[in-house]
Design an enzyme around this catalytic site. Sequence first.
Site, mmCIF file in Angstrom:
data_model
loop_
_atom_site.group_PDB
_atom_site.id
_atom_site.type_symbol
_atom_site.label_atom_id
_atom_site.label_comp_id
_atom_site.label_asym_id
_atom_site.label_seq_id
_atom_site.Cartn_x
_atom_site.Cartn_y
_atom_site.Cartn_z
ATOM 1 N N SER A 148 72.089 48.325 51.811
ATOM 2 C CA SER A 148 72.699 47.281 52.641
ATOM 3 C C SER A 148 73.385 46.244 51.748
ATOM 4 O O SER A 148 73.073 46.134 50.555
ATOM 5 C CB SER A 148 71.577 46.635 53.463
ATOM 6 O OG SER A 148 72.089 45.879 54.506
ATOM 7 N N PRO A 152 76.767 50.426 61.382
ATOM 8 C CA PRO A 152 76.926 49.086 60.827
ATOM 9 C C PRO A 152 76.051 48.054 61.546
ATOM 10 O O PRO A 152 75.988 48.033 62.772
ATOM 11 C CB PRO A 152 78.407 48.778 61.083
ATOM 12 C CG PRO A 152 78.745 49.594 62.291
ATOM 13 C CD PRO A 152 77.920 50.843 62.191
ATOM 14 N N GLY A 153 75.371 47.230 60.781
ATOM 15 C CA GLY A 153 74.578 46.149 61.371
ATOM 16 C C GLY A 153 75.119 44.809 60.921
ATOM 17 O O GLY A 153 75.788 44.083 61.651
ATOM 18 N N ARG A 154 74.870 44.506 59.631
ATOM 19 C CA ARG A 154 75.261 43.207 59.076
ATOM 20 C C ARG A 154 76.742 42.918 59.256
ATOM 21 O O ARG A 154 77.130 41.787 59.553
ATOM 22 C CB ARG A 154 74.924 43.196 57.580
ATOM 23 C CG ARG A 154 75.098 41.845 56.910
ATOM 24 C CD ARG A 154 75.017 41.978 55.379
ATOM 25 N NE ARG A 154 73.920 42.792 54.928
ATOM 26 C CZ ARG A 154 72.726 42.338 54.541
ATOM 27 N NH1 ARG A 154 72.498 41.040 54.528
ATOM 28 N NH2 ARG A 154 71.787 43.170 54.134
ATOM 29 N N CYS A 192 55.089 24.641 54.005
ATOM 30 C CA CYS A 192 54.174 24.187 52.974
ATOM 31 C C CYS A 192 54.223 25.172 51.811
ATOM 32 O O CYS A 192 53.273 25.921 51.574
ATOM 33 C CB CYS A 192 52.773 24.094 53.570
ATOM 34 S SG CYS A 192 51.663 23.257 52.472
ATOM 35 N N GLU A 193 55.366 25.196 51.127
ATOM 36 C CA GLU A 193 55.549 26.187 50.070
ATOM 37 C C GLU A 193 56.763 25.799 49.225
ATOM 38 O O GLU A 193 57.842 25.554 49.768
ATOM 39 C CB GLU A 193 55.784 27.564 50.742
ATOM 40 C CG GLU A 193 56.005 28.655 49.777
ATOM 41 C CD GLU A 193 55.240 29.935 50.122
ATOM 42 O OE1 GLU A 193 54.215 29.859 50.836
ATOM 43 O OE2 GLU A 193 55.669 30.980 49.648
#
Length: 445
Positions: free
Chosen positions: A226, A303-305, A373-374
Site C-alpha cells: 500500500s 483501490p482503497g487509499r 496519555c502517551e
Amino acid sequence: MLFYRFGQHAGTVFTMTVVIDKVWPRTAGRIDGELVLGGVGVRALAAEYGTPAYVLDEEDFRGRARAWRDALPDGEVHYGGKAFLCPLIATWLAEDGLSLDVCTGGELAVALAGGMPAERITFHGNNKSVAELRRAVATGVNAVVLDSFIEIERLAEVAREAGVRQRVMIRVTPGVDAHTHEFIATGGERSKFGFSLGLGLAAEAVAAVAAEPYLDLVGLHSHIGSQLVDLAGFAQAAARMAAFLAECEARHGIRIPKLDLGGGLGIAYRAEDPAPPTPAELVAVLRDALAGLAAPPVLAVEPGRSIAGPTTVALYEIGTVKEIPGVGVYVSVDGGMSDNPRPAMYGAAYTAALANRVSDAPARPVNLVGKHCESGDILGWDMPLPADTRPGDLLAIPASGAYQRSMANNYNHVLRPPVLAVRGGRVTVAVRRETEDDLLRLYTS
Ligand SMILES: Cc1ncc(COP(=O)(O)O)c(C=O)c1O
Ligand SMILES: N[C@@H](CCCC[NH3+])C(=O)O
C-alpha cells in the site's frame, strides 16, 4: 491558489479562494479565510457537530471512484473497504457501479447494510473464521479469496455443507518487494498473506482447489502493498502473475478467467510529495504486462487509499499551546493517536493548516500532538503553523480519508469522531460521533 467570485449568500456577494493544492479535497476553498468543504464552512460544522470530526467531500469521493471505473471499463474495480467503509460509502459505490473488497465479517455486514449487492463483494483475509466463511457462502458473495491450505479444506467443507459450489480466487505472493513501509508491504516471500509463487506453493494451491468439487476457481489475486507511488512494482507483479496464469493453462490445463492485481496506489499527504500516478496510468501498466497472453483474463483492481484518502479532512480544535524554552512548541488538539495512529505506526507525515481563519503571522515549526496519555501521541513533528496559532483555533489535516476512521480506537476511552459527508452546502452524518453511553454499554451484559 485561484480566486473567483463564488456567488451570493444572504444578499451579500462573497469571494471564495479555491484551494487547488493536490492534498485538499476537490471542493475545498476559503471564504473570508475560513475553510469551506462541499459548500459548508468548518466553523458551522464544528459548532453543530463538535470536534474532532472527519469531513468527507462526497463529490471528490465519487469522482475518484468513477475515475477508477472509467479507467477499467471492461474490468472490475473493487473498492478496498479497509481504507474506510460505512453504509453510505457502500451505497455510493453500489450506485456508481463499483464492487467491494471486504476482509472481515464486520466489513461484510456494513457493505450489505449499505445495499452493496452480495454478487459484487469479494471476501479476503488470511484467517477467516468458519463462521465468516459460512456467512460469505450463505450471502452469495462473488468470490472468497483463499489464503492458506487449511482454508482451502475449511471452505470446501463449508461449501459442501451448504450444497453450494463456491466461487474462489487464490491469493498469490509474487515475490515483489514494494517500496513502502515494511508494515504495509504484502507481496514479498516473507508475507503472512497468500501462497508463494517462488516456492511453488501457489501452483500447489491451484491443484488443490481444482481437486475440490465444491470450489470453483475463478481467479488469481495478488496485492503487493500500500501507498505505492512507483509503478515498477505493479508492472513486475503483473508480469509474474501473467506468466503464472499462462503456466496454469499450459502445464495443468487449468484456465483461470480473472486476474485481480489488488490495490496499493499511493496518494500525496503533503504539498511537497510527488503527485501519484493516475488510475489510467496504473491500468495501462497492468494491461501492458498482460498483453502477451493468448487469452487475456478479466482484469480486476482493488483501490482503497487512492479513492478515500484525498477526500477527507480531519478537523480538530486546538486546546493548548505550550512553549518550552530551548526545546520547542507543543500544540495540542482534541484528538490524536486514537483517530490517527498512522504517524505513530508508520512515521506517516501530514500537512496541517488553520481552518477557521488565515494568519499573516510568520510560520514556525511546532510539534502537533494529541490528548492521549502517551509521548508517542503525535500527529506531526516540526509542522509549520502561524506563530499566533492559539487555543480555540480549528486545525485541518487533509488526506485523512484512508486508514484513519477505519483504524480509530478508544485508547484512554476517547470517543471516536463522526464522519460528516458534505455536498452542495448540505451535511449528511455518515458515521455519528461515539458517545459515553456507547462506551458504557460495553460494560453491561
Ligand atoms: C487485498 C487488498 N486489497 C486492497 C487493498 C487496498 O489497498 P490500498 O488502500 O493501498 O489501495 C489492501 C490493503 O493494502 C489489501 O490488502
Ligand atoms: N493501514 C495502512 C494500510 C494497510 C493496508 C491494508 N492491507 C496504512 O495506513 O497505511
